[in-house]
Design an enzyme around this catalytic site. Structure first.
Site, PDB file in Angstrom:
ATOM      1  N   LYS A 205      -8.575 -14.358   5.996  1.00  0.00           N
ATOM      2  CA  LYS A 205      -8.494 -14.571   7.073  1.00  0.00           C
ATOM      3  C   LYS A 205      -8.159 -13.422   7.710  1.00  0.00           C
ATOM      4  O   LYS A 205      -7.706 -12.709   7.626  1.00  0.00           O
ATOM      5  CB  LYS A 205      -6.405 -15.646   6.783  1.00  0.00           C
ATOM      6  CG  LYS A 205      -6.169 -15.723   8.273  1.00  0.00           C
ATOM      7  CD  LYS A 205      -4.582 -16.032   8.609  1.00  0.00           C
ATOM      8  CE  LYS A 205      -4.119 -14.190   8.474  1.00  0.00           C
ATOM      9  NZ  LYS A 205      -4.382 -13.765   9.900  1.00  0.00           N
ATOM     10  N   GLU A 286      -2.059  -3.566  -0.288  1.00  0.00           N
ATOM     11  CA  GLU A 286      -2.312  -1.986   0.014  1.00  0.00           C
ATOM     12  C   GLU A 286      -1.641  -2.011   1.125  1.00  0.00           C
ATOM     13  O   GLU A 286      -1.756  -2.515   2.242  1.00  0.00           O
ATOM     14  CB  GLU A 286      -3.669  -1.489   0.023  1.00  0.00           C
ATOM     15  CG  GLU A 286      -3.932   0.326   0.164  1.00  0.00           C
ATOM     16  CD  GLU A 286      -3.560   0.456   1.669  1.00  0.00           C
ATOM     17  OE1 GLU A 286      -2.032   1.123   1.404  1.00  0.00           O
ATOM     18  OE2 GLU A 286      -4.419   0.706   2.981  1.00  0.00           O
ATOM     19  N   CYS A 320      -3.598   4.027   6.619  1.00  0.00           N
ATOM     20  CA  CYS A 320      -1.934   4.656   6.076  1.00  0.00           C
ATOM     21  C   CYS A 320      -2.634   5.881   5.182  1.00  0.00           C
ATOM     22  O   CYS A 320      -1.945   6.379   4.888  1.00  0.00           O
ATOM     23  CB  CYS A 320      -2.539   3.622   5.483  1.00  0.00           C
ATOM     24  SG  CYS A 320      -4.325   3.167   4.312  1.00  0.00           S
ATOM     25  N   GLU A 415       6.733   5.091   8.420  1.00  0.00           N
ATOM     26  CA  GLU A 415       5.638   4.830   8.248  1.00  0.00           C
ATOM     27  C   GLU A 415       5.248   4.727  10.284  1.00  0.00           C
ATOM     28  O   GLU A 415       5.779   3.376  10.892  1.00  0.00           O
ATOM     29  CB  GLU A 415       4.549   4.111   8.069  1.00  0.00           C
ATOM     30  CG  GLU A 415       2.816   4.019   8.034  1.00  0.00           C
ATOM     31  CD  GLU A 415       2.653   3.164   7.411  1.00  0.00           C
ATOM     32  OE1 GLU A 415       1.365   3.495   7.028  1.00  0.00           O
ATOM     33  OE2 GLU A 415       2.960   1.950   6.502  1.00  0.00           O
TER      34      GLU A 415
END
Length: 514
Positions: A205, A286, A320, A415
């Site tokens: 996906k 992750e 990231c 973040e």
């Protein structure tokens, strides 16, 4: 004979012939705008009424292409197709499976600029960042193919007199891959082909923002000889098909890269054994980072500033691994801050088609989130540079530096995933490590220092999965810097490393009494 792995080189855009070739690729991709991309289930291309438009984040009026959307009925069909394909694909010689990846790598290498140009438009990636993204995808195919050949021999274990023992690996079954939009080719490629070369079949996906580059990967793997049903391409609304993919009793593994909120939800849901499920699902997630560069008082301050700026603002900070916290020894704090500001002033921001250093952020949601954090930063620290944003045509945010922040400030803890970096002072190396480790995440970090004692301490005490000395904290390379983090950064699967494929294999012991 398979040659040893070598990293795919980056394109040198200072050469006129390379610039011309890339400009031609940009025109080629532009000529494909508006094309329809269908689902691929069992090798069959399926168009649906429900569509998703892929939009250029530099120009919101520009539609890159239209992608059909799967519902749960079509996802179910994909599961059945993958189950059937697994019966034969799992029995293929691993070396022959690897050869499909090597052929796919060669195809992408020949179309490298086309793939990179697609990401310039679809993901807003500057030239160099897009080129590196494509190179990383090629690296994954080359590296994982070689790793599978090595693992196909099993591992040596001990025998006893009158007993022969084997330790071998076999594929697990049908799995689900859910990649992110930021490394629109590299992570899509790596998370998909790793389980496939291990002998599994996959439902992929793709990210809603970058489905077209994922569709091109499917085309390449088909051209390389991947059998029907091994990879099923099922774009769709996560609210409609996401839980169905994760919960399905056929799912043996979920390979996800993305937000912490989604990653932890997948981890929780996959733990529940569904009716008819006879296995425990393996989850690779992750989920991001809040990455710190430490600058010691005994260090190269020009290197420090360059490392901070490039790590913070490369691809608009949408990595990231991006540096979002700079922890500087108080003796050199002012100088490093000033050098970083001067370097940041030189960065160009604009449509990456024009080879700017920075392009747009990916969408309106991210634009609003990042500008919201900039507003918070103005309350928590001193805005030293940037802070401007413009979204009338595309989602552009200028590189932004905040200084004199408390280490507990929101923009030092949460973040942001955008071009924002916060500076804070530390009185000594102990203080630097305390600040660096004081976050929920543990993905990447860097230490700029000429003090060997401090570097050696950081090896053990800086609690991250990827630690770099005297360089930035981004730009991990397959086979050189296996990638994955500690704490809430994820399961530390170490993509691009020697242990990664074992996430999608079952180890089996066979013992024969002679």
């Amino acid at each position: 004979m398979v040659l040893p792995f070598t990293h795919e080189p980056f394109t040198d855009f200072t050469k006129k012939e390379n610039r011309k070739a890339f400009e031609d690729a940009l025109e080629q991709v532009k000529g494909e705008f508006g094309k329809d991309y269908n689902l691929v289930i069992g090798g069959e291309r399926i168009a649906t009424k429900k569509k998703n438009q892929s939009i250029n984040p530099s120009n919101k009026e520009q539609v890159i292409g239209t992608v059909s959307q799967a519902d749960t009925e079509l996802v179910e069909k994909a599961f059945q197709s993958a189950k059937e394909a697994f019966k034969t694909w799992s029995q293929w010689d691993p070396k022959v499976r690897a050869e499909i990846l090597f052929r796919a790598a060669a195809i992408v290498r020949r179309r490298k600029h086309e793939f990179s140009a697609t990401m310039v438009y679809e993901a807003g990636k500057p030239w160099g960042q897009a080129d590196a993204d494509t190179a990383e995808g090629i690296d994954f195919m080359e590296y994982y193919g070689r790793q599978m050949i090595e693992l196909s021999e099993g591992k040596e274990i001990n025998d006893r007199p009158g007993e022969n023992n084997e330790y071998i690996y076999q594929p697990t079954g049908v799995g689900v891959t859910i990649p992110p939009w930021n490394f629109a080719f590299a992570i899509v490629c790596g998370t998909t082909i790793a389980p496939i070369v291990a002998g599994n079949t996959v439902l992929q996906k793709p990210a809603e923002d970058t489905p077209i580059i994922a569709a091109k990967l499917v085309e390449v793997l088909e051209e390389a000889g991947l059998p029907k049903g091994v990879l099923n391409f099922v774009p769709g609304d996560p609210s409609e098909i996401g839980d169905y993919l994760v919960d399905h009793p056929t799912t043996k593994f979920v390979n996800f890269t993305g937000s912490r909120a989604t990653g932890t939800r997948i981890y929780e849901k996959a733990a529940k054994v569904q009716e008819g499920q006879k296995h425990l699902k393996h989850v690779v997630v992750e989920m991001g980072g809040k990455d710190t560069i430490i600058v010691d008082k005994d260090s190269d301050l020009d290197l420090a500033a360059d490392s901070i700026v490039n790590s913070a603002f490369g691809f608009q900070g949408q990595k990231c691994s991006a540096c979002s916290r700079a922890v500087i020894h108080e003796d050199v704090y002012d100088e490093v801050l000033e050098k970083s500001i001067e370097l940041t002033k030189k960065l160009s921001v604009g449509d990456p088609v024009n080879d700017t250093f920075m392009g747009p952020v990916i969408n309106q949601k991210q634009f609003d989130k990042i500008t919201g954090y900039i507003d918070i930063g103005k309350e928590e620290g001193e805005l030293k540079f940037g802070g401007e944003s413009e979204s009338s045509k595309g989602y552009f945010i200028h590189p932004t530096i905040f200084a004199d922040l408390d280490s507990k400030a929101k923009i030092m803890q949460e973040e942001i995933f955008g071009p924002v970096v916060g500076f804070t002072k530390a009185k000594d190396f102990d203080h630097m490590l305390d600040i660096a480790n004081d976050t929920d995440y543990g993905l990447t970090g860097a230490v700029i220092s000429n003090n060997r004692e401090h570097l050696n301490r950081a090896r053990k005490e800086f609690n991250v999965g990827n630690l770099y000395f005297n360089r930035g904290c981004t730009a991990a390379i397959v086979g050189y810097h296996p990638f994955g983090g500690f704490k809430m950064s994820g399961t530390d699967a170490k993509a691009g490393g020697p242990d990664y494929l074992q996430n999608f294999l079952q180890a089996k012991t066979v013992s024969e009494q002679l």
